[in-house]
Structures are given as structure tokens and as C-alpha cells.
Design a protein around this motif. Structure first.
Motif, PDB file in Angstrom:
ATOM      1  N   LYS A   9      -8.399  31.005 -14.444  1.00 29.56           N
ATOM      2  CA  LYS A   9      -7.978  30.162 -13.216  1.00 29.56           C
ATOM      3  C   LYS A   9      -9.223  29.778 -12.133  1.00 29.56           C
ATOM      4  O   LYS A   9      -9.363  29.137 -11.262  1.00 29.56           O
ATOM      5  N   ALA A  10     -10.326  30.858 -12.333  1.00 26.30           N
ATOM      6  CA  ALA A  10     -11.590  30.589 -11.604  1.00 26.30           C
ATOM      7  C   ALA A  10     -12.485  29.579 -11.972  1.00 26.30           C
ATOM      8  O   ALA A  10     -13.272  29.202 -11.580  1.00 26.30           O
TER       9      ALA A  10
ATOM     10  N   ARG B  20     -11.936  21.009 -12.318  1.00 30.05           N
ATOM     11  CA  ARG B  20     -12.431  20.948 -13.508  1.00 30.05           C
ATOM     12  C   ARG B  20     -11.030  21.090 -14.444  1.00 30.05           C
ATOM     13  O   ARG B  20     -10.162  21.755 -14.052  1.00 30.05           O
ATOM     14  N   VAL B  21     -10.930  20.441 -15.653  1.00 32.78           N
ATOM     15  CA  VAL B  21      -9.901  20.051 -16.369  1.00 32.78           C
ATOM     16  C   VAL B  21      -9.962  20.818 -17.757  1.00 32.78           C
ATOM     17  O   VAL B  21     -10.950  20.567 -18.415  1.00 32.78           O
TER      18      VAL B  21
ATOM     19  N   LEU C 180     -17.677  14.343 -19.026  1.00 32.06           N
ATOM     20  CA  LEU C 180     -17.406  15.256 -20.126  1.00 32.06           C
ATOM     21  C   LEU C 180     -18.336  16.609 -19.992  1.00 32.06           C
ATOM     22  O   LEU C 180     -19.657  16.207 -20.034  1.00 32.06           O
ATOM     23  N   SER C 181     -17.902  17.727 -19.853  1.00 33.94           N
ATOM     24  CA  SER C 181     -18.913  18.867 -19.682  1.00 33.94           C
ATOM     25  C   SER C 181     -18.971  19.695 -20.980  1.00 33.94           C
ATOM     26  O   SER C 181     -20.156  19.991 -21.255  1.00 33.94           O
TER      27      SER C 181
ATOM     28  N   PRO D  44     -18.454  32.118 -21.848  1.00 39.75           N
ATOM     29  CA  PRO D  44     -19.793  32.005 -21.170  1.00 39.75           C
ATOM     30  C   PRO D  44     -20.177  30.576 -20.696  1.00 39.75           C
ATOM     31  O   PRO D  44     -21.072  30.612 -19.825  1.00 39.75           O
ATOM     32  N   LEU D  45     -19.688  29.660 -21.124  1.00 38.27           N
ATOM     33  CA  LEU D  45     -20.275  28.172 -20.768  1.00 38.27           C
ATOM     34  C   LEU D  45     -19.357  27.817 -19.322  1.00 38.27           C
ATOM     35  O   LEU D  45     -19.990  26.900 -18.730  1.00 38.27           O
ATOM     36  N   VAL D  46     -18.101  28.544 -19.100  1.00 39.87           N
ATOM     37  CA  VAL D  46     -17.415  28.027 -17.827  1.00 39.87           C
ATOM     38  C   VAL D  46     -17.083  29.082 -16.915  1.00 39.87           C
ATOM     39  O   VAL D  46     -16.859  28.620 -15.765  1.00 39.87           O
ATOM     40  N   LEU D  47     -17.068  30.227 -17.160  1.00 43.14           N
ATOM     41  CA  LEU D  47     -16.829  31.329 -16.329  1.00 43.14           C
ATOM     42  C   LEU D  47     -17.849  31.524 -15.380  1.00 43.14           C
ATOM     43  O   LEU D  47     -18.861  31.578 -15.515  1.00 43.14           O
TER      44      LEU D  47
END
Length: 475
Positions: A364-365, A430-431, A277-278, A330-333
């Protein structure tokens, strides 16, 4: 920067500071101690000074190691495998309803289901003797079959013993018996006396991811433990046969289904777990009246209880999604997407470039797999357009809606099961699981695959039929 975006940024900074307050305080004290030692160093020899500095450094590293949040792993999950006896053709369902609702409402329900992008075959509990003599007994029977079916499957797959489970979280919106369904699990599986149990009710289709967030927080303070999450719905508990068309919509779309998920904070479980879990992120729009009343359980003019689904649902969901991804981005891109977004924002806000269109980050990135709650065709269309996703990205959601209809909060797990059955999940993927629910709420769960999951290892409800999908759907 817009006041709204500035507020979100300030909230994120506040959350970060409060979350890491202990480390900030310790660091400040250590710096003060080192500075003090440097001042009085003339009173001691160099070796004493170096020893003290080394001791402080070791203390800092030890504290950061032992006090850091524990990682949470998804050992495995199991979706309820529908009994073929519950399989029902749409025509059979409409024949059963024909004597219970007016011809006008029957025509309305037929049109809704034909345009809903759901299949002609679906799974319905208790239709043979519908309407039931006791809606409570029917709902209890449905909940018990789904809950125990999913949990039994999960326990068999993981081999985890009941005594090892320290947390149980059950979420179901419209059916809340006494004792609770979480108590049913404790009783059936004979869990230990100090198990922490929670039963989330009335929180809608986003409650499954809210349950994940709650379990994660509990696992941060309970060491070496497992958390069992069960997400389900019991549509038979709230059937409506009145004349309010907005209250007939849920019975056209919601169907039986559920999922059981096992989380662990044991470091030794990393090698056997499927995902790590991220992030979890929850957005609540309940302060806005339009959002709050978008999905609302209430009485009609004749006193019949039903669930009203407003026509505002797609736009309300869109607003909640925008607020959620503003915080999640901001956490994932990747950095490139953040810079493009910042450049566009500066051009529009400070350089007065009004003709410059707002930049929509390419998610999608950031993710390889998207599990968007299968709430309905309109919601899926809106998300696909907003995030500029491909048909391939939306396939798990659309096929889940087609085969199982809206199974509420468990739909995101049927979608992940679809991706696994297709052999699409690779190590490092990543999901993004995204849920929408009454209130109005939007919740995100971000996972990272710890290993490649080959199709021959998959054991889920899609296994026997996966070669038939995807199915071409009309626009």
C-alpha cells in the motif's frame, strides 16, 4: 541469503546488465579513450585535449538520449458495454441447464455460484438457444460482438485513425478461428499493410498483461506509433455438459466481456494520455508439474472436452504471486520497506532469530490502486490476506466479480474503469494490475496516472450504475 532469493537476484542483475550492455560498452570505450588522451596529452596543447573531451561528452549524452527506451503511454481504454439483451438471472441459467446435466451436477453448479460472490444477474451470450447447433458459430458471434464493441468505443473516444496503428495484439485463450481475430481487426478497420499483428492463444487470464508487455517491447523499436490491444474471452466456445465436476467450474464462473487498450510511444501524446507504463513483469511457473496442470484443457472419460480447474488453484496462485512480487518489490517499494525486509531477512538467516516472522512488505506504500484479476472469491481472498490489503483496496476486484463474473484477462480493465467511475484516480497515483493464468503464470502491470480523472469525464460501463456500488457481500 536463501539460494532461491540469490538466484532471483542474480537473474535480475543479469537482465540489467544485458539490457544496458550497449551503454556499458560505450562508457568503457569512452573512459579508455580519455585515458589514452591523458597519456599522449604532452604531444598536444591543452585546447585540443579539452575539445576532444568535450566532443566525447556530447557524444555520450547524445547516445544516451537517442538510444534510451521510449516511454509508453496509455492513451485510453474501453471495456465492452454489455447489451441488456444478454442480461440473465441465475435462476434462468439454471433452468436452461436443468435438462442438460444430471440433478447431482446441477446441485453442484448451484452451490458453486451461490458461494462464488457473483451477482444473481449476469451476462451470457447465446443462452436463448443453448446448447447451440454450432458452438463455433456461437463463439464467433460472441467474439465479434465483444471485440468490435470495445474497439469501436475506443476509436470513438481517442479519435485515432486506423492508419496510425502500427501494432495489434489480441489475446483470447480457448477460441482461435482461422483467420485469426487480429486479422478480423485488420479487415474490419482497414489497417495498413505493414501493421504488426499477433494473436495470443491458450495463455489464460494473465494474457491481457502479457499482451501489454509484448506491445511495450514492440513500441520500443517502432517509432511514433500506436499499439492496439484487445483482451477478451468466448466462454461459449468451450461449454461442457459432462459429469466431471472440475470441468463444470468454468461454466459457473466465466462470462462474456472484453477490453480494448490504446498504447502510444509518441512524446506528444503524453498530454492527452491517462497513464504512463512504469513496469511489466511476468512470472512463469510452468516448470512445476503441479502448477502446469492446475488449469488444464483435456478430455474426460467419455471423450468430452473441458477445462479442468484443480483444487490446488489458490495455493498455486499464491506461489506464483510470491515469486512475482519478489521480483517486483525492488522496483516499486520505497526504501523504508526494502530496509525492513532486509533487516528481517538478516535476522532470520544469519542471526538465527527463528521466532522472527517473515516481513511482508506493505504494498500500500507503493500503490494507490489495486486491480487484482477477478478469477474467483478464493483467489481474491488469498491475495488480500497475502498482501494485507484493505477492503477498500479489493473493492474494484470484488465488485467486478459480482457484476460481471470472471471475464478472464479483461477483468483488470473493468476494475480500473470502476476506480475511474468512482473518481478515485488522481494525478501521480500508481496502479498495480495483477493477473493469473494457466501455465501457471502471474503477470504484473504498473501504471502511473498522468492526470486526475474526474467522474464527469468518465465514459465506461460502470457509469449508469456506479452509485449502487459497493454492494455488501457475505463472507
Amino acid at each position: 541469503m536463501a539460494p532461491k532469493n540469490l538466484k532471483i537476484l542474480s537473474n535480475q542483475c543479469y537482465h540489467h546488465i544485458t539490457t544496458n550492455a550497449l551503454f556499458l560498452i560505450i562508457s568503457s570505450l569512452l573512459f579508455a579513450a580519455i585515458h589514452h588522451l591523458s597519456i599522449i596529452n604532452h604531444l598536444y596543447n591543452d585546447s585540443c585535449y579539452l575539445t576532444a573531451a568535450a566532443a566525447i561528452l556530447v557524444l555520450c549524452i547524445s547516445l544516451s538520449f537517442f538510444l534510451r527506451p521510449r516511454k509508453v503511454y496509455l492513451v485510453d481504454f474501453a471495456c465492452y458495454r454489455h447489451d441488456p439483451a444478454f442480461s440473465t438471472h441465475r435462476d434462468t441459467f439454471m433452468e436452461k441447464m436443468s435438462g442438460l446435466v444430471s440433478p447431482e451436477n446441477l446441485s453442484f453448479m448451484t452451490k458453486v455460484m451461490e458461494r462464488s460472490a457473483t451477482g444473481e444477474e449476469t451476462f451470457i451470450y447465446g443462452l436463448r438457444d443453448f446448447p447451440p447447433k454450432s458452438s463455433f458459430e456461437c463463439a464467433m458471434g460472441e467474439a465479434e460482438i465483444v471485440l468490435c464493441g470495445a474497439v469501436d468505443d475506443l476509436m470513438a473516444k481517442t479519435g485515432v485513425e486506423a492508419a496510425q496503428i502500427g501494432v495489434v495484439v489480441v489475446n483470447i485463450s480457448t477460441f482461435n478461428p482461422v483467420p485469426s481475430l487480429s486479422a478480423m481487426i485488420v479487415n474490419r478497420y482497414k489497417l495498413r499493410e505493414d501493421v504488426l499483428t499477433y494473436n495470443l492463444g491458450g495463455m489464460g487470464c494473465s494474457a491481457g498483461l502479457i499482451a501489454v508487455d509484448l506491445a511495450k517491447r514492440l513500441l520500443q523499436v517502432q517509432r511514433n506509433s500506436y499499439a492496439l490491444i484487445v483482451s477478451l474471452e468466448s466462454p461459449t466456445s468451450s461449454y461442457y455438459l459432462g459429469d466431471d465436476k472440475s470441468k463444470l467450474l468454468p461454466y459457473c464462473l466465466f462470462r462474456m466481456g472484453g477490453a480494448a487498450v490504446l498504447l502510444s510511444n509518441r512524446r506528444s501524446d503524453r498530454r492527452i494520455s491517462k497513464y504512463e507504463l512504469s513496469h511489466t513483469l511476468r512470472t512463469h511457473r510452468g516448470a512445476d508439474d503441479r502448477s502446469y496442470k492446475c488449469v488444464f484443457q483435456e478430455l474426460d472419460k467419455e471423450g468430452g472436452l473441458g477445462m479442468t480447474i484443480s483444487k490446488d488453484l489458490p495455493s498455486v496462485a499464491g506461489e506464483a504471486l510470491k515469486a512475482n512480487i519478489t521480483s517486483l518489490g525492488p522496483l516499486v517499494l520505497p526504501t523504508s520497506e526494502k530496509l525492513m525486509f532486509l533487516a528481517t531477512l538478516i535476522g532470520r538467516k544469519w542471526l538465527n532469530m527463528k521466532g522472527l516472522a517473515p516481513y511482508v512488505p506493505d504494498f500500500k506504500a507503493a500503490f494507490e490502486h489495486f486491480c487484482i484479476h477477478a478469477g474467483g472469491k478464493a483467489v481474491l481472498d488469498a491475495v488480500e490476506t497475502s498482501l494485507k490489503l484493505r477492503a477498500w483496496d479489493m473493492e474494484p476486484s470484488r465488485m467486478t466479480l459480482y457484476r460481471y463474473c470472471n471475464t478472464s484477462s479483461s477483468s483488470v480493465w473493468y476494475q480500473l474503469a470502476y476506480a475511474e467511475a468512482k473518481g478515485r484516480v488522481r494525478r501521480g497515483d500508481r496502479v498495480w494490475q495483477l493477473g493469473f493464468g494457466s501455465g501457471f503464470k502471474c503477470a504484473s502491470g504498473v501504471w502511473r496516472a498522468l492526470r486526475t480523472i474526474p467522474p464527469h469525464e468518465v465514459d465506461n460501463p460502470w457509469l449508469q450504475v456506479i452509485d449502487q456500488f459497493p454492494i455488501s457481500l457475505p463472507n
